[in-house]
Write a protein that holds these residues in place. Sequence first.
Motif, PDB file in Angstrom:
ATOM      1  N   ALA A   1       3.287   4.799   2.652  1.00 25.83           N
ATOM      2  CA  ALA A   1       3.043   3.416   3.072  1.00 25.83           C
ATOM      3  C   ALA A   1       3.777   2.434   2.156  1.00 25.83           C
ATOM      4  O   ALA A   1       4.367   1.460   2.627  1.00 25.83           O
ATOM      5  CB  ALA A   1       1.546   3.113   3.084  1.00 25.83           C
TER       6      ALA A   1
ATOM      7  N   VAL B   1       0.846  -3.158   8.168  1.00 23.91           N
ATOM      8  CA  VAL B   1      -0.201  -2.446   7.428  1.00 23.91           C
ATOM      9  C   VAL B   1      -1.463  -2.342   8.268  1.00 23.91           C
ATOM     10  O   VAL B   1      -2.058  -1.256   8.385  1.00 23.91           O
ATOM     11  CB  VAL B   1      -0.486  -3.142   6.080  1.00 23.91           C
TER      12      VAL B   1
ATOM     13  N   GLN C   1      -2.930   1.154   9.813  1.00 18.12           N
ATOM     14  CA  GLN C   1      -4.299   1.539   9.491  1.00 18.12           C
ATOM     15  C   GLN C   1      -5.119   1.699  10.770  1.00 18.12           C
ATOM     16  O   GLN C   1      -5.901   2.652  10.900  1.00 18.12           O
ATOM     17  CB  GLN C   1      -4.959   0.524   8.570  1.00 18.12           C
TER      18      GLN C   1
ATOM     19  N   VAL D   1      -3.688   3.693   3.350  1.00 17.92           N
ATOM     20  CA  VAL D   1      -2.896   2.561   3.846  1.00 17.92           C
ATOM     21  C   VAL D   1      -3.605   1.253   3.520  1.00 17.92           C
ATOM     22  O   VAL D   1      -2.975   0.292   3.068  1.00 17.92           O
ATOM     23  CB  VAL D   1      -2.620   2.705   5.359  1.00 17.92           C
TER      24      VAL D   1
END
Length: 167
Positions: free
Chosen positions: A79, A97, A101, A139
């Motif tokens: 990540a 992000v 996730q 993450v």
Amino acid sequence: MNPQPILTKETRLAGVTGVGMAFVGGYVDVIGFVLLFGLFVAHATGNIVMLGVGLAGDAGGLATKLLALPVFIGAVAAAYALIRWRNARGQPCEVLVLALQAVLLAGFMLLTVWALPAASANAPSVMLAGLTGVAAMAVQNVGARVVFTHLAPTTMMTGNVTQVAID
């Protein structure tokens, strides 16, 4: 004289994001712990404690707990590399992000439903579900460290493990 508003759109969004991330971390941890034989999905340090408990007596789910830390560190590294790559191109990472996730959390949910009921913590389906949840929370943790730096951390010791993986 017009006073400046205390809560701007940005501060409200930051508050909602921070509270949301903290809720997700806690919720996912409870689900993992209750349904996946004591696996702390969101807190790497909890798995280290449970690994010690397993080594001292009940070794149920030992393989998953052993794999949780390297999977967490690998997911953090991946990540972080993706975030750095996007930052180098001047691209924002907040949505990336949160979307990554969300995809991993959806996978965690579906895999957990598929894995249960399970007779053993060492069932491959239980391990896959748990480790997918671990990756999702990795993450979140790297996002909190490098993208959402203006928000309060949602985990502390796991944040330290995250920082080691980033470094």
